[in-house]
Design a protein around this motif. Structure first.
Motif, mmCIF file in Angstrom:
data_model
loop_
_atom_site.group_PDB
_atom_site.id
_atom_site.type_symbol
_atom_site.label_atom_id
_atom_site.label_comp_id
_atom_site.label_asym_id
_atom_site.label_seq_id
_atom_site.Cartn_x
_atom_site.Cartn_y
_atom_site.Cartn_z
ATOM 1 N N ILE A 525 -6.069 2.263 10.204
ATOM 2 C CA ILE A 525 -6.486 1.503 9.011
ATOM 3 C C ILE A 525 -6.610 2.468 7.837
ATOM 4 O O ILE A 525 -7.227 3.525 7.952
ATOM 5 N N GLU A 526 -6.053 2.084 6.716
ATOM 6 C CA GLU A 526 -6.021 2.941 5.527
ATOM 7 C C GLU A 526 -6.892 2.334 4.432
ATOM 8 O O GLU A 526 -6.865 1.123 4.199
ATOM 9 N N GLU A 527 -7.661 3.196 3.785
ATOM 10 C CA GLU A 527 -8.455 2.753 2.624
ATOM 11 C C GLU A 527 -7.703 3.128 1.358
ATOM 12 O O GLU A 527 -7.435 4.309 1.108
ATOM 13 N N VAL A 528 -7.346 2.138 0.572
ATOM 14 C CA VAL A 528 -6.680 2.355 -0.708
ATOM 15 C C VAL A 528 -7.761 2.436 -1.774
ATOM 16 O O VAL A 528 -8.449 1.438 -2.048
ATOM 17 N N GLN A 529 -7.927 3.624 -2.346
ATOM 18 C CA GLN A 529 -9.047 3.876 -3.243
ATOM 19 C C GLN A 529 -9.093 2.864 -4.383
ATOM 20 O O GLN A 529 -8.113 2.644 -5.089
ATOM 21 N N GLY A 530 -10.241 2.222 -4.539
ATOM 22 C CA GLY A 530 -10.437 1.276 -5.629
ATOM 23 C C GLY A 530 -9.845 -0.095 -5.388
ATOM 24 O O GLY A 530 -9.963 -0.973 -6.246
ATOM 25 N N GLN A 531 -9.196 -0.294 -4.223
ATOM 26 C CA GLN A 531 -8.546 -1.574 -3.962
ATOM 27 C C GLN A 531 -9.125 -2.256 -2.720
ATOM 28 O O GLN A 531 -9.570 -3.393 -2.785
ATOM 29 N N GLY A 532 -9.091 -1.559 -1.568
ATOM 30 C CA GLY A 532 -9.615 -2.160 -0.356
ATOM 31 C C GLY A 532 -9.055 -1.506 0.889
ATOM 32 O O GLY A 532 -8.592 -0.360 0.858
ATOM 33 N N MET A 533 -9.091 -2.239 1.993
ATOM 34 C CA MET A 533 -8.674 -1.734 3.292
ATOM 35 C C MET A 533 -7.399 -2.449 3.745
ATOM 36 O O MET A 533 -7.246 -3.661 3.532
ATOM 37 N N GLU A 534 -6.527 -1.669 4.409
ATOM 38 C CA GLU A 534 -5.241 -2.222 4.843
ATOM 39 C C GLU A 534 -4.978 -1.828 6.290
ATOM 40 O O GLU A 534 -5.210 -0.689 6.698
ATOM 41 N N TRP A 535 -4.441 -2.797 7.080
ATOM 42 C CA TRP A 535 -4.134 -2.553 8.487
ATOM 43 C C TRP A 535 -2.752 -3.125 8.781
ATOM 44 O O TRP A 535 -2.547 -4.347 8.733
ATOM 45 N N ALA A 536 -1.806 -2.240 9.070
ATOM 46 C CA ALA A 536 -0.447 -2.662 9.418
ATOM 47 C C ALA A 536 -0.390 -2.920 10.912
ATOM 48 O O ALA A 536 -0.453 -1.994 11.724
ATOM 49 N N ARG A 537 -0.264 -4.188 11.312
ATOM 50 C CA ARG A 537 -0.247 -4.594 12.709
ATOM 51 C C ARG A 537 1.115 -5.202 13.055
ATOM 52 O O ARG A 537 1.953 -5.462 12.189
ATOM 53 N N ALA A 538 1.278 -5.465 14.286
ATOM 54 C CA ALA A 538 2.542 -6.070 14.729
ATOM 55 C C ALA A 538 2.715 -7.471 14.153
ATOM 56 O O ALA A 538 3.843 -7.937 13.920
ATOM 57 N N ASP A 539 1.568 -8.163 13.899
ATOM 58 C CA ASP A 539 1.660 -9.530 13.387
ATOM 59 C C ASP A 539 1.624 -9.592 11.867
ATOM 60 O O ASP A 539 1.503 -10.669 11.289
ATOM 61 N N ARG A 541 0.883 -7.317 7.815
ATOM 62 C CA ARG A 541 0.052 -6.360 7.070
ATOM 63 C C ARG A 541 -1.187 -7.094 6.545
ATOM 64 O O ARG A 541 -1.094 -7.969 5.687
ATOM 65 N N TRP A 542 -2.346 -6.720 7.079
ATOM 66 C CA TRP A 542 -3.609 -7.355 6.697
ATOM 67 C C TRP A 542 -4.302 -6.521 5.622
ATOM 68 O O TRP A 542 -4.304 -5.303 5.678
ATOM 69 N N ARG A 543 -4.874 -7.220 4.649
ATOM 70 C CA ARG A 543 -5.611 -6.544 3.585
ATOM 71 C C ARG A 543 -6.954 -7.240 3.336
ATOM 72 O O ARG A 543 -7.040 -8.480 3.400
ATOM 73 N N LEU A 544 -7.952 -6.438 3.045
ATOM 74 C CA LEU A 544 -9.275 -6.938 2.643
ATOM 75 C C LEU A 544 -9.690 -6.159 1.404
ATOM 76 O O LEU A 544 -9.882 -4.944 1.464
ATOM 77 N N GLY A 545 -9.798 -6.840 0.263
ATOM 78 C CA GLY A 545 -10.151 -6.107 -0.950
ATOM 79 C C GLY A 545 -10.003 -6.937 -2.196
ATOM 80 O O GLY A 545 -10.160 -8.176 -2.169
ATOM 81 N N ARG A 546 -9.686 -6.252 -3.300
ATOM 82 C CA ARG A 546 -9.578 -6.911 -4.607
ATOM 83 C C ARG A 546 -8.521 -8.011 -4.556
ATOM 84 O O ARG A 546 -7.485 -7.861 -3.902
ATOM 85 N N ALA A 547 -8.795 -9.091 -5.308
ATOM 86 C CA ALA A 547 -7.923 -10.265 -5.232
ATOM 87 C C ALA A 547 -6.483 -9.946 -5.623
ATOM 88 O O ALA A 547 -5.540 -10.306 -4.912
ATOM 89 N N GLY A 548 -6.278 -9.268 -6.762
ATOM 90 C CA GLY A 548 -4.930 -8.997 -7.220
ATOM 91 C C GLY A 548 -4.146 -8.054 -6.333
ATOM 92 O O GLY A 548 -2.903 -8.021 -6.383
ATOM 93 N N TRP A 549 -4.843 -7.295 -5.519
ATOM 94 C CA TRP A 549 -4.175 -6.367 -4.590
ATOM 95 C C TRP A 549 -3.919 -7.048 -3.247
ATOM 96 O O TRP A 549 -2.844 -6.909 -2.665
ATOM 97 N N ALA A 550 -4.894 -7.794 -2.761
ATOM 98 C CA ALA A 550 -4.733 -8.468 -1.465
ATOM 99 C C ALA A 550 -3.716 -9.606 -1.564
ATOM 100 O O ALA A 550 -2.880 -9.793 -0.668
ATOM 101 N N VAL A 551 -3.790 -10.376 -2.642
ATOM 102 C CA VAL A 551 -2.844 -11.476 -2.894
ATOM 103 C C VAL A 551 -2.234 -11.226 -4.267
ATOM 104 O O VAL A 551 -2.847 -11.570 -5.282
ATOM 105 N N PRO A 552 -1.079 -10.599 -4.340
ATOM 106 C CA PRO A 552 -0.465 -10.260 -5.629
ATOM 107 C C PRO A 552 -0.389 -11.477 -6.558
ATOM 108 O O PRO A 552 -0.005 -12.576 -6.141
#
Length: 772
Positions: A525-539, A541-552
């Protein structure tokens, strides 16, 4: 904490506590231990052998269970030799093997149970040591004088063998010592009160002691020791000292419960000098100094961030609830706390002398006597009591003077004895002590001697917002919104949230945590500074964070959970209120108190909080700087305001309110400047204190009324010449016991339904009643 104690095999804590546990707040925040390292180094340098000694102050020690907990945890440390805990002073003395004991780790572990440590500054006050000594001496002398008096009462008469004269002179000598040793606190306080133009309860006590002693000297001129009142005088002084001891004991205990407030001198920083770290006090910081700020440390001056990123909290100085994410080159305001998990570096833009903290940390003038209006009852009582005693005694002397000078002196002396203010000296102090004990059990710790008198004057209750009405953490605005998530989405969101130190992530993790959530140990799991957390899984790419970054393309303000850019859940957060905040503020309004919300946070957030709590919009003021807060409190105050705040930005307002208190005993500065402090997460101790103060005032008036009735009856007997030294020696303690019984029975009749239930009932379920 309950789970933590049992997990470490420390469950015996509850057996020793015997159910007498104090309310507990939420899990303690990260605290800085910058101050500890130089103390350990100094202890190791000064050790003559391999065993080092270090004394620390400790906050939060209540009982034998607390002492046992510290002893047990210290004994488990490698190289630990001995620990001595002094709960009366709030001090811990540690003996440990040089280089073999990790004291920093032990301190952190024990603080995890809710205690706090600090440099060893606490010392027993001179008065706290002196009063028990005076009481002991007076009690011992009183017993001896009573023995001499008993011989007079049972027939010892003046004769030629000299025993009568010996006992008389011994009574005089011992009584003189009692008057000097035991009466001094009352004489001293009465003189200081007269000099300052403030009459208080020590005046009638001092006058009573002096006049009874002088009249007994006059009686001795006849050589009749059986006509003196030395036994009654000694008993009176001892009882008055006992009342004073009861009055001050709990206050001193509450003050020692906290770490000492050292103001600016108590802030420790670490300065980078080449490849060395120098620990020093904040006032020595100069412009251009590079400082290392560890998690929990405070930045003492306006500074500039040198590292790539940092997370700071400014709620202590601005009341702003949201933590700030800073990047390299960003300004860091003075008073900011490192709210992240890692240290960062700053360069100071000013010297500490020019810091905004200087004014806020400056020691305020003494609060005692600041509002003399609340002391009017006692001033009037003291004045009337002294005048009454003198007039009645003179009247009795003049009435009997035509009959006989000796009889006139005897009547005057008996009048002085029976009018001694026993109600003032012991029954009323006992009532205050019992009330303070009840409040302490509810989580309300009294620090000012006259607080209970001031509480009956309160008509307006003013609250800060962040950290006072709120818990200093976030929660999901709609917890039910996550219930619809699939088990897989819940597990992913929880694993993303627990790997971040951001307050929003903490709120999400708490809401999702449950028996089914499992930690994915091998997840990348990677923390993108100032944006949120990202997890690249087999199913995906999951993101938890700022709205514009999680859902472009999204412009929402909420935190979003997404998979491959598609919205999965909207997670809006808000400040977590104290569990009973709305209920308690409603009680205050229903009982006629004017409730205000005064905060340095954004006006929109303050207005939203006021709506949640049912506070009138025109009583909710946001964006208040420290100076504006003080001006607002001064404008509202008519010697009738109670202000509750937690940050150093409230320090100026504290000085303007009739009463000031804080729930933030884990923060520096404010607890040591308050009239009271709260322990636990609930606000119910506020209404408990207001209700008990009103009930106490009613009991005090009842005791005074009974005391005056007794005095009227006893004065009548004395004026008729029926009051002998023996009868006076019996009636005075008998009346005192009666007043004590009235006091205790009256306090037990406190109407619980009109006040708060125990603060333990308002805690979160997982922490209810637990106070290691």
């Amino acid at each position: 904490m309950h789970e933590l104690l049992h997990a470490q095999g420390l469950g015996r804590y509850y057996e020793l506590a015997r159910g007498e546990v104090t309310p507990v707040a939420s899990a303690p925040t990260v605290r800085s231990h910058t101050w500890l390292e130089p103390l350990i180094e100094q202890a190791e340098r000064s050790a003559e052998g391999t065993i080092c000694s270090l004394t620390l102050d400790v906050q939060g020690v209540h009982c034998a269970a607390c002492v046992w907990l510290m002893n047990e945890t210290f004994a488990r440390q490698p190289g630990a030799a001995e620990i001595t805990v002094n709960p009366a002073l709030g001090k811990v003395r540690l003996l440990f093997e040089k280089g073999a004991t990790d004291l920093s780790r032990w301190v952190r572990d024990v603080e995890g149970f809710g205690y706090q440590f600090g440099p060893g500054r606490k010392e027993a006050s001179k008065r706290s040591l002196e009063l028990p000594l005076r009481l002991g001496v007076s009690a011992a002398l009183t017993i001896n004088v009573m023995l001499f008096s008993v011989s007079f009462y049972f027939g010892l008469a003046p004769d030629g063998d000299g025993v009568f004269a010996l006992f008389t002179w011994l009574s005089l000598a011992l009584s003189t010592i009692t008057v000097v040793v035991g009466g001094w606190p009352f004489f001293n306080a009465a003189v200081r009160g007269l000099r300052s133009g403030m009459l208080h309860l020590d005046l009638p006590i001092a006058v009573g002691i002096a006049l009874v002693y002088l009249m007994s000297l006059v009686q001795m001129r006849t050589g009749r020791g059986d006509l003196t009142y030395f036994d009654t005088l000694n008993t009176f002084i001892t009882l008055m000292l006992l009342g004073r001891f009861l009055q001050e004991r709990l206050l001193e205990r509450n003050r020692r419960f906290l770490l000492d407030d050292d103001g600016a001198e108590g802030l420790i920083v670490r300065k980078v000098e080449g490849e060395q770290l120098v620990t020093m006090r904040a006032p020595k910081v100069l412009e251009g100094d590079v400082l290392l700020v560890a998690p929990g440390d405070v930045v003492p001056v306006d500074a500039t961030l040198l590292d790539a990123a940092a997370q700071v909290s400014t709620d202590w100085i601005t009341g702003e609830s949201k933590a700030r994410q800073l990047e390299r080159g960003a300004p860091v305001p003075a008073g900011s706390f490192n709210a992240g998990r890692s240290a960062f570096h700053v360069v100071s833009r000013t010297a500490f002398a020019e810091s905004a903290l200087v004014q806020l940390l400056r020691q305020p003038p003494a609060r005692e006597g600041r509002a003399p209006e609340h002391q009017q009852l006692w001033s009037d009582l003291a004045r009337k009591w002294v005048v009454k005693v003198l007039l009645v005694s003179v009247a009795g002397f003049l009435v009997w003077l035509p009959s006989s000078f000796d009889e006139a002196v005897n009547v005057a002396a008996s009048l002085l004895v029976i009018t001694c203010p026993c109600a003032i000296g012991i029954a009323i102090p006992l009532a205050y002590e019992i009330t303070q004990t009840h409040l302490r059990r509810a989580g309300f710790f009294v620090r000012s001697a006259d607080l209970l008198d001031r509480l009956v004057k309160v008509k307006k209750v003013l609250f800060d917002k962040t950290g006072t009405l709120t818990l200093g953490r976030l929660e999901l605005a709609d917890p039910a919104g996550v219930e619809g998530l699939s088990p897989e989405a819940r597990a992913v969101a929880w694993n993303l949230a627990v790997r971040s130190s951001h307050p929003v992530s903490g709120a999400v993790a708490r809401a999702l945590e449950g028996p089914a959530t499992k930690y994915a140990l091998t997840a990348t799991i990677e923390e993108v500074q100032g944006q949120g957390m990202e997890w690249a899984r087999a199913d995906g790419r999951w993101r938890l964070g700022r709205a514009g970054w999680a859902v472009p393309g999204s412009t929402e303000e909420a935190t979003l959970l997404s998979r491959d850019g598609a919205l999965v859940a909207r997670l809006e957060t808000r400040e977590a209120l104290r569990s009973d905040a709305r209920q308690e503020l409603g009680w205050l309004k229903d009982h006629g108190y004017d409730v205000w919300l005064i905060s340095g946070d954004e006006p929109a957030k303050v207005a939203a909080m006021a709506e949640r709590l049912g506070v009138a919009p025109d009583h909710a003021l946001g964006g208040q700087r420290p100076e504006q807060k003080a001006e607002t409190v001064a404008r509202l105050d008519a010697a009738d305001t109670l202000f509750l705040g937690d940050g150093v930005n409230d320090s100026l307002a504290f000085a303007k309110a009739l009463i000031a208190g804080t729930p933030a005993i884990d923060r520096p500065v404010m607890p040591g400047r308050s009239d009271f402090f709260l322990v636990g997460e609930g606000l119910s101790p506020i209404k408990e204190s207001l209700a008990r103060a009103a009930h106490l005032r009613a009991i005090v008036k009842r005791v005074l009324a009974v005391s005056l009735t007794y005095n009227a009856f006893a004065i009548s007997l004395a004026l008729l010449g029926k009051m002998s030294p023996l009868l006076a020696a019996i009636t005075m303690p008998a009346s005192t016991l009666a007043l004590l019984a009235i006091t205790i029975v009256g306090l037990r009749a406190f109407p619980r339904a009109s006040a708060a239930s125990d603060n333990r009932l308002t805690q979160s379920p997982s922490l209810a009643g637990v106070r290691p």
